[in-house]
Motif scaffolding. Structure first.
Motif, PDB file in Angstrom:
ATOM      1  N   VAL A  23      -2.212   7.452  -2.155  1.00 13.54           N
ATOM      2  CA  VAL A  23      -1.346   6.464  -2.925  1.00 13.54           C
ATOM      3  C   VAL A  23       0.133   6.649  -2.898  1.00 13.54           C
ATOM      4  CG1 VAL A  23      -1.326   5.424  -5.349  1.00 13.54           C
ATOM      5  CG2 VAL A  23      -3.547   5.892  -4.107  1.00 13.54           C
ATOM      6  N   SER A  24       0.438   8.064  -2.840  1.00 15.30           N
ATOM      7  CA  SER A  24       1.896   8.271  -2.829  1.00 15.30           C
ATOM      8  C   SER A  24       2.549   7.644  -1.709  1.00 15.30           C
ATOM      9  CB  SER A  24       2.076   9.740  -2.840  1.00 15.30           C
ATOM     10  OG  SER A  24       1.507  10.255  -1.474  1.00 15.30           O
ATOM     11  N   ASP A  25       1.927   7.086  -0.555  1.00 12.10           N
ATOM     12  CA  ASP A  25       2.397   6.350   0.496  1.00 12.10           C
ATOM     13  C   ASP A  25       2.810   4.973   0.103  1.00 12.10           C
ATOM     14  OD1 ASP A  25       2.393   8.680   2.175  1.00 12.10           O
ATOM     15  OD2 ASP A  25       0.572   8.118   3.101  1.00 12.10           O
ATOM     16  N   VAL A  26       2.202   4.576  -0.888  1.00  8.51           N
ATOM     17  CA  VAL A  26       2.436   2.921  -1.318  1.00  8.51           C
ATOM     18  C   VAL A  26       3.575   3.138  -2.040  1.00  8.51           C
ATOM     19  CG1 VAL A  26       1.282   0.984  -2.492  1.00  8.51           C
ATOM     20  CG2 VAL A  26      -0.160   2.768  -1.383  1.00  8.51           C
ATOM     21  N   THR A  27       4.573   2.058  -1.738  1.00  8.68           N
ATOM     22  CA  THR A  27       5.735   1.780  -2.366  1.00  8.68           C
ATOM     23  C   THR A  27       5.599   0.814  -3.708  1.00  8.68           C
ATOM     24  OG1 THR A  27       6.603   0.088  -0.944  1.00  8.68           O
ATOM     25  CG2 THR A  27       6.874   2.467  -0.179  1.00  8.68           C
ATOM     26  N   GLN A  28       6.597   0.526  -4.241  1.00  7.35           N
ATOM     27  CA  GLN A  28       6.626  -0.540  -5.203  1.00  7.35           C
ATOM     28  C   GLN A  28       6.610  -1.982  -4.557  1.00  7.35           C
ATOM     29  OE1 GLN A  28       6.529  -0.937  -8.898  1.00  7.35           O
ATOM     30  NE2 GLN A  28       5.723   1.026  -8.602  1.00  7.35           N
ATOM     31  N   GLU A  29       7.297  -2.056  -3.306  1.00  4.66           N
ATOM     32  CA  GLU A  29       7.276  -3.175  -2.740  1.00  4.66           C
ATOM     33  C   GLU A  29       5.764  -3.509  -2.203  1.00  4.66           C
ATOM     34  OE1 GLU A  29       9.919  -3.602   0.546  1.00  4.66           O
ATOM     35  OE2 GLU A  29      11.318  -2.143  -0.448  1.00  4.66           O
ATOM     36  N   HIS A  30       5.038  -2.726  -1.788  1.00  4.25           N
ATOM     37  CA  HIS A  30       3.566  -2.657  -1.668  1.00  4.25           C
ATOM     38  C   HIS A  30       2.808  -3.333  -2.747  1.00  4.25           C
ATOM     39  CE1 HIS A  30       4.182   0.508   1.529  1.00  4.25           C
ATOM     40  NE2 HIS A  30       3.553  -0.717   2.199  1.00  4.25           N
ATOM     41  N   LEU A  31       2.878  -2.745  -3.930  1.00  2.00           N
ATOM     42  CA  LEU A  31       2.361  -2.955  -5.197  1.00  2.00           C
ATOM     43  C   LEU A  31       2.877  -4.318  -5.607  1.00  2.00           C
ATOM     44  CD1 LEU A  31       2.670   0.448  -7.170  1.00  2.00           C
ATOM     45  CD2 LEU A  31       0.589  -0.419  -5.604  1.00  2.00           C
ATOM     46  N   ILE A  32       4.024  -4.951  -5.683  1.00  4.60           N
ATOM     47  CA  ILE A  32       4.460  -5.829  -5.988  1.00  4.60           C
ATOM     48  C   ILE A  32       3.811  -7.060  -5.081  1.00  4.60           C
ATOM     49  CG2 ILE A  32       6.343  -7.600  -6.266  1.00  4.60           C
ATOM     50  CD1 ILE A  32       7.970  -4.969  -7.340  1.00  4.60           C
ATOM     51  N   THR A  33       3.907  -6.991  -3.708  1.00  4.93           N
ATOM     52  CA  THR A  33       3.423  -7.844  -2.733  1.00  4.93           C
ATOM     53  C   THR A  33       2.012  -7.920  -3.033  1.00  4.93           C
ATOM     54  OG1 THR A  33       5.187  -7.254  -1.085  1.00  4.93           O
ATOM     55  CG2 THR A  33       3.314  -8.267  -0.266  1.00  4.93           C
ATOM     56  N   GLY A  34       1.249  -6.887  -3.095  1.00  2.00           N
ATOM     57  CA  GLY A  34      -0.154  -7.063  -3.351  1.00  2.00           C
ATOM     58  C   GLY A  34      -0.601  -8.031  -4.689  1.00  2.00           C
ATOM     59  N   ILE A  35      -0.045  -7.860  -5.547  1.00  2.00           N
ATOM     60  CA  ILE A  35      -0.323  -8.616  -6.708  1.00  2.00           C
ATOM     61  C   ILE A  35       0.204 -10.119  -6.543  1.00  2.00           C
ATOM     62  CG2 ILE A  35       0.394  -9.194  -9.217  1.00  2.00           C
ATOM     63  CD1 ILE A  35      -1.443  -6.985  -9.143  1.00  2.00           C
ATOM     64  N   MET A  43      -3.701 -16.006  -3.129  1.00  2.00           N
ATOM     65  CA  MET A  43      -5.093 -16.306  -2.790  1.00  2.00           C
ATOM     66  C   MET A  43      -6.087 -16.674  -3.804  1.00  2.00           C
ATOM     67  SD  MET A  43      -4.848 -15.577   0.615  1.00  2.00           S
ATOM     68  CE  MET A  43      -6.508 -15.360   1.069  1.00  2.00           C
ATOM     69  N   GLY A  44      -5.959 -16.183  -5.099  1.00  2.00           N
ATOM     70  CA  GLY A  44      -6.623 -16.726  -6.090  1.00  2.00           C
ATOM     71  C   GLY A  44      -6.601 -18.427  -6.335  1.00  2.00           C
ATOM     72  N   SER A  45      -5.682 -18.971  -5.859  1.00  2.00           N
ATOM     73  CA  SER A  45      -5.362 -20.365  -6.300  1.00  2.00           C
ATOM     74  C   SER A  45      -6.417 -21.163  -5.847  1.00  2.00           C
ATOM     75  CB  SER A  45      -4.039 -20.789  -5.569  1.00  2.00           C
ATOM     76  OG  SER A  45      -4.403 -20.913  -4.126  1.00  2.00           O
ATOM     77  N   THR A  69     -10.125 -17.321 -10.765  1.00  2.00           N
ATOM     78  CA  THR A  69      -9.686 -17.397 -12.291  1.00  2.00           C
ATOM     79  C   THR A  69      -8.779 -16.213 -12.391  1.00  2.00           C
ATOM     80  OG1 THR A  69     -11.439 -16.538 -13.540  1.00  2.00           O
ATOM     81  CG2 THR A  69     -11.386 -18.999 -13.165  1.00  2.00           C
ATOM     82  N   ALA A  70      -7.876 -16.257 -13.356  1.00  2.00           N
ATOM     83  CA  ALA A  70      -7.136 -15.015 -13.731  1.00  2.00           C
ATOM     84  C   ALA A  70      -8.139 -13.922 -14.168  1.00  2.00           C
ATOM     85  CB  ALA A  70      -6.083 -15.370 -14.925  1.00  2.00           C
ATOM     86  N   GLU A  71      -9.405 -14.245 -14.762  1.00  2.00           N
ATOM     87  CA  GLU A  71     -10.266 -13.232 -15.172  1.00  2.00           C
ATOM     88  C   GLU A  71     -10.973 -12.634 -14.159  1.00  2.00           C
ATOM     89  OE1 GLU A  71      -9.967 -16.546 -16.301  1.00  2.00           O
ATOM     90  OE2 GLU A  71      -9.431 -16.186 -18.527  1.00  2.00           O
ATOM     91  N   GLU A  72     -11.240 -13.349 -13.167  1.00  2.00           N
ATOM     92  CA  GLU A  72     -12.113 -13.055 -12.019  1.00  2.00           C
ATOM     93  C   GLU A  72     -11.053 -11.987 -11.171  1.00  2.00           C
ATOM     94  OE1 GLU A  72     -15.082 -16.700 -11.411  1.00  2.00           O
ATOM     95  OE2 GLU A  72     -13.015 -16.752 -10.274  1.00  2.00           O
ATOM     96  N   ILE A  73      -9.763 -12.398 -11.083  1.00  2.00           N
ATOM     97  CA  ILE A  73      -8.858 -11.428 -10.378  1.00  2.00           C
ATOM     98  C   ILE A  73      -8.845 -10.287 -11.118  1.00  2.00           C
ATOM     99  CG2 ILE A  73      -6.629 -11.170  -9.621  1.00  2.00           C
ATOM    100  CD1 ILE A  73      -6.358 -14.231  -9.044  1.00  2.00           C
ATOM    101  N   ALA A  74      -8.648 -10.220 -12.572  1.00  2.00           N
ATOM    102  CA  ALA A  74      -8.455  -9.086 -13.243  1.00  2.00           C
ATOM    103  C   ALA A  74      -9.733  -8.205 -13.308  1.00  2.00           C
ATOM    104  CB  ALA A  74      -8.358  -9.309 -14.722  1.00  2.00           C
ATOM    105  N   ALA A  75     -10.960  -8.712 -13.194  1.00  2.00           N
ATOM    106  CA  ALA A  75     -12.075  -8.064 -12.881  1.00  2.00           C
ATOM    107  C   ALA A  75     -12.353  -7.428 -11.761  1.00  2.00           C
ATOM    108  CB  ALA A  75     -13.316  -8.802 -13.245  1.00  2.00           C
ATOM    109  N   LEU A  76     -12.037  -8.181 -10.602  1.00  2.00           N
ATOM    110  CA  LEU A  76     -11.841  -7.567  -9.161  1.00  2.00           C
ATOM    111  C   LEU A  76     -11.051  -6.665  -8.675  1.00  2.00           C
ATOM    112  CD1 LEU A  76     -13.104 -10.989  -7.280  1.00  2.00           C
ATOM    113  CD2 LEU A  76     -14.493  -8.908  -7.631  1.00  2.00           C
ATOM    114  N   LEU A  77     -10.024  -6.533  -9.472  1.00  2.00           N
ATOM    115  CA  LEU A  77      -8.969  -5.521  -9.238  1.00  2.00           C
ATOM    116  C   LEU A  77      -9.305  -4.364  -9.988  1.00  2.00           C
ATOM    117  CD1 LEU A  77      -5.694  -7.460  -9.521  1.00  2.00           C
ATOM    118  CD2 LEU A  77      -6.811  -6.481  -7.730  1.00  2.00           C
ATOM    119  N   GLY A  78     -10.446  -4.013 -10.729  1.00  2.00           N
ATOM    120  CA  GLY A  78     -10.715  -2.948 -11.450  1.00  2.00           C
ATOM    121  C   GLY A  78     -11.139  -3.179 -12.723  1.00  2.00           C
ATOM    122  N   GLY A  79     -11.588  -4.374 -13.321  1.00  2.41           N
ATOM    123  CA  GLY A  79     -12.085  -4.316 -14.705  1.00  2.41           C
ATOM    124  C   GLY A  79     -10.807  -4.375 -15.666  1.00  2.41           C
TER     125      GLY A  79
END
Length: 139
Positions: A9-21, A27-29, A36-46
C-alpha cells in the motif's frame, strides 16, 4: 487464490487513490455499471454513504484521502474485472462490457446472478478474486 493485486500500500500514491475513487464513481453511473452510492460504499469495504461521499468530495477537490489496504485492493480488483470484461467483448461492441456486469449469468460460479449482484451478495475480497479469475479464464 492469486497473489494480492497491490503488493505494498505504501507504493500507492495520493494520485492513485484519487483516480481510483473518481474512476469507480464514473463506472457506477447508470449508463455503465448502474451502482448506487450505497452499493459503491458497500463494495469498497462497507463504508457508510457519508464516508464515501466525503472521500469523493475530497478526490474531486484534489485533496488527500486515506484508504485501508482492503479498499485499495478492492479498487484494483474492480479494475481487473473491468479489464477482463473489455477483453471478452468484440472490439466493435464495448457497450457489452457494461451490460455483462449487470446481466444474469448461468455459470456455476455466478448461479443466475449478475456480477454486480454476486459481488453485492458476497462482498468479500475472495468474491472479487473469484469474478476476476472467472472472467480471465473465459478469454
Amino acid at each position: 487464490m492469486d497473489k494480492p493485486t497491490v503488493s505494498l500500500v505504501s507504493d500507492v500514491t495520493q494520485e492513485h487513490l484519487i483516480t481510483g475513487i473518481l474512476w469507480i464513481t464514473k463506472m457506477g453511473s447508470p449508463e455503465r455499471w448502474n451502482l448506487t452510492a450505497e452499493e459503491i460504499a458497500a463494495l469498497l469495504g462497507g463504508f457508510t454513504v457519508d464516508t464515501y461521499q466525503e472521500m469523493l468530495c475530497r478526490a474531486e477537490g484534489g485533496l488527500p484521502i486515506t484508504m485501508t489496504p482492503d479498499t485499495v485492493e478492492r479498487l484494483s480488483l474492480f479494475l481487473g474485472i473491468w479489464k477482463a470484461l473489455q477483453l471478452l467483448v468484440p472490439h466493435e461492441r464495448p457497450d457489452l462490457a457494461f451490460a455483462w456486469f449487470n446481466k444474469t449469468n448461468s455459470s456455476p460460479i455466478l448461479q443466475n446472478r449478475s456480477i454486480k449482484h454476486y459481488l453485492l451478495e458476497n462482498n468479500t475480497l475472495e468474491s472479487f478474486y473469484t469474478v476476476r479469475d472467472y472472467l480471465n479464464s473465459n478469454r
